[in-house]
Design a protein around this motif. Structure first.
Motif, PDB file in Angstrom:
ATOM      1  N   UNK A 173      -5.643   2.763  12.008  1.00 53.77           N
ATOM      2  CA  UNK A 173      -5.441   1.758  11.667  1.00 53.77           C
ATOM      3  C   UNK A 173      -4.873   1.366  13.231  1.00 53.77           C
ATOM      4  N   UNK A 174      -4.505   2.173  13.990  1.00 55.20           N
ATOM      5  CA  UNK A 174      -4.208   1.913  15.328  1.00 55.20           C
ATOM      6  C   UNK A 174      -4.914   0.944  16.381  1.00 55.20           C
ATOM      7  N   UNK A 175      -6.638   0.801  15.977  1.00 45.44           N
ATOM      8  CA  UNK A 175      -7.419  -0.068  16.728  1.00 45.44           C
ATOM      9  C   UNK A 175      -7.435  -1.156  15.826  1.00 45.44           C
ATOM     10  N   UNK A 176      -7.103  -0.703  14.765  1.00 50.24           N
ATOM     11  CA  UNK A 176      -7.387  -2.052  13.603  1.00 50.24           C
ATOM     12  C   UNK A 176      -5.409  -3.229  14.462  1.00 50.24           C
ATOM     13  N   UNK A 177      -4.764  -2.209  14.332  1.00 44.23           N
ATOM     14  CA  UNK A 177      -3.360  -2.872  14.211  1.00 44.23           C
ATOM     15  C   UNK A 177      -3.781  -3.616  16.728  1.00 44.23           C
ATOM     16  N   UNK A 178      -4.688  -2.589  16.903  1.00 45.57           N
ATOM     17  CA  UNK A 178      -4.602  -4.214  18.631  1.00 45.57           C
ATOM     18  C   UNK A 178      -5.447  -4.368  18.220  1.00 45.57           C
ATOM     19  N   UNK A 179      -6.884  -4.580  17.471  1.00 45.42           N
ATOM     20  CA  UNK A 179      -7.026  -5.540  17.693  1.00 45.42           C
ATOM     21  C   UNK A 179      -6.843  -7.043  16.153  1.00 45.42           C
ATOM     22  N   UNK A 180      -6.373  -6.640  15.495  1.00 47.53           N
ATOM     23  CA  UNK A 180      -5.338  -7.809  14.947  1.00 47.53           C
ATOM     24  C   UNK A 180      -4.123  -8.280  15.582  1.00 47.53           C
ATOM     25  N   UNK A 181      -2.986  -7.165  16.627  1.00 50.93           N
ATOM     26  CA  UNK A 181      -2.227  -8.572  17.732  1.00 50.93           C
ATOM     27  C   UNK A 181      -3.584  -9.001  18.670  1.00 50.93           C
ATOM     28  N   UNK A 182      -4.122  -8.541  18.925  1.00 50.74           N
ATOM     29  CA  UNK A 182      -4.911  -9.655  20.212  1.00 50.74           C
ATOM     30  C   UNK A 182      -5.607 -10.690  19.656  1.00 50.74           C
ATOM     31  N   UNK A 183      -5.730 -10.668  18.199  1.00 51.37           N
ATOM     32  CA  UNK A 183      -6.329 -12.616  17.484  1.00 51.37           C
ATOM     33  C   UNK A 183      -5.525 -13.031  17.255  1.00 51.37           C
ATOM     34  N   UNK A 184      -3.905 -12.045  17.175  1.00 47.68           N
ATOM     35  CA  UNK A 184      -2.702 -13.227  16.903  1.00 47.68           C
ATOM     36  C   UNK A 184      -2.419 -13.740  17.832  1.00 47.68           C
ATOM     37  N   UNK A 220      -6.536 -17.754   9.572  1.00 46.42           N
ATOM     38  CA  UNK A 220      -7.142 -17.159  10.184  1.00 46.42           C
ATOM     39  C   UNK A 220      -6.100 -15.296  10.321  1.00 46.42           C
ATOM     40  N   UNK A 221      -4.636 -15.997  10.908  1.00 45.77           N
ATOM     41  CA  UNK A 221      -3.501 -14.318  10.313  1.00 45.77           C
ATOM     42  C   UNK A 221      -3.339 -13.845   8.484  1.00 45.77           C
ATOM     43  N   UNK A 222      -3.493 -14.481   7.775  1.00 47.05           N
ATOM     44  CA  UNK A 222      -3.713 -14.156   6.549  1.00 47.05           C
ATOM     45  C   UNK A 222      -4.823 -13.016   6.491  1.00 47.05           C
ATOM     46  N   UNK A 223      -6.552 -13.996   6.843  1.00 47.20           N
ATOM     47  CA  UNK A 223      -7.247 -12.595   7.250  1.00 47.20           C
ATOM     48  C   UNK A 223      -7.577 -11.755   7.654  1.00 47.20           C
ATOM     49  N   UNK A 264      -4.224  -9.812   8.721  1.00 50.24           N
ATOM     50  CA  UNK A 264      -3.960  -9.063   7.630  1.00 50.24           C
ATOM     51  C   UNK A 264      -4.376  -8.563   6.518  1.00 50.24           C
ATOM     52  N   UNK A 265      -5.013  -9.304   5.732  1.00 48.78           N
ATOM     53  CA  UNK A 265      -5.213  -8.316   4.440  1.00 48.78           C
ATOM     54  C   UNK A 265      -6.681  -7.808   5.029  1.00 48.78           C
ATOM     55  N   UNK A 266      -7.432  -7.841   6.073  1.00 46.84           N
ATOM     56  CA  UNK A 266      -8.323  -6.763   6.457  1.00 46.84           C
ATOM     57  C   UNK A 266      -7.955  -6.035   6.850  1.00 46.84           C
ATOM     58  N   UNK A 267      -7.233  -5.548   7.878  1.00 48.35           N
ATOM     59  CA  UNK A 267      -5.717  -4.506   7.617  1.00 48.35           C
ATOM     60  C   UNK A 267      -5.202  -3.708   6.317  1.00 48.35           C
ATOM     61  N   UNK A 268      -4.275  -4.465   5.448  1.00 56.03           N
ATOM     62  CA  UNK A 268      -4.497  -3.639   4.721  1.00 56.03           C
ATOM     63  C   UNK A 268      -5.956  -3.367   3.685  1.00 56.03           C
ATOM     64  N   UNK A 269      -6.741  -3.628   3.856  1.00 55.52           N
ATOM     65  CA  UNK A 269      -8.138  -3.355   3.712  1.00 55.52           C
ATOM     66  C   UNK A 269      -8.413  -2.261   4.174  1.00 55.52           C
ATOM     67  N   UNK A 270      -8.570  -2.248   5.379  1.00 60.52           N
ATOM     68  CA  UNK A 270      -9.052  -0.525   6.333  1.00 60.52           C
ATOM     69  C   UNK A 270      -8.022   0.097   6.139  1.00 60.52           C
ATOM     70  N   UNK A 271      -6.918  -0.393   5.666  1.00 59.03           N
ATOM     71  CA  UNK A 271      -5.301   1.071   5.572  1.00 59.03           C
ATOM     72  C   UNK A 271      -6.173   1.412   4.012  1.00 59.03           C
ATOM     73  N   UNK A 272      -5.958   0.670   3.528  1.00 64.37           N
ATOM     74  CA  UNK A 272      -6.382   1.122   1.528  1.00 64.37           C
ATOM     75  C   UNK A 272      -7.992   1.735   1.508  1.00 64.37           C
ATOM     76  N   UNK A 273      -8.592   2.177   2.906  1.00 66.03           N
ATOM     77  CA  UNK A 273      -9.776   2.977   2.348  1.00 66.03           C
ATOM     78  C   UNK A 273      -9.311   3.781   3.701  1.00 66.03           C
TER      79      UNK A 273
END
Length: 129
Positions: free
Chosen positions: A25-36, A93-96, A98-107
């Motif tokens: 989750x931390x890695x995904x958040x970092x990547x999402x923040x970098x993308x943002x 892009x931000x919507x996608x 967020x959905x990816x982060x949510x999917x990873x967290x659920x997984x």
């Protein structure tokens, strides 16, 4: 009833799974923040460029009359549409992301449940209700 050793082992497994989940989750958040951040930088650059282009167009319109003023207006409209397009792309892009982060967290949550045997247990209990 589980022995102390089995309970301890389950606790260790749960701890490792939680740690791995937190890392993912931390890695995904970092990547999402970098993308943002990158998206915001791109949008800001487009906005700055639009502003610069608009200013240049205004100066040229002041120097020239008639046709030059028409051209400046067209450039301004084109820049506005381009900026709007970038904004729309950024939001998608931000919507996608967020959905990816949510999917990873659920997984990750499901992986922890499966590791601990909770996923199957919950499935069995839902049949009894």
């Amino acid at each position: 009833m589980a022995s102390h050793k089995q309970s301890y082992g389950a606790g260790e497994t749960k701890g490792r799974a939680e740690e791995k989940t937190n890392q993912i989750v931390g890695n995904v958040r970092e990547k999402a923040q970098a993308a943002k951040d990158k998206t915001q930088q791109t949008a800001q650059a487009a906005k700055d460029k639009a502003s610069d282009t608009s200013q240049e167009a205004k100066e040229k319109a002041q120097q020239n009359t008639g046709t030059a003023q028409e051209k400046a207006s067209e450039v301004g409209q084109s820049t506005k549409e381009s900026t709007q397009s970038e904004k729309d792309n950024t939001q998608g892009f931000l919507q996608q992301t967020g959905e990816k982060v949510k999917g990873v967290a659920q997984g990750a949550t499901e992986a922890v449940k499966q590791t601990l045997g909770l996923g199957q247990h919950d499935h069995d209990n839902s049949k009894n209700y």
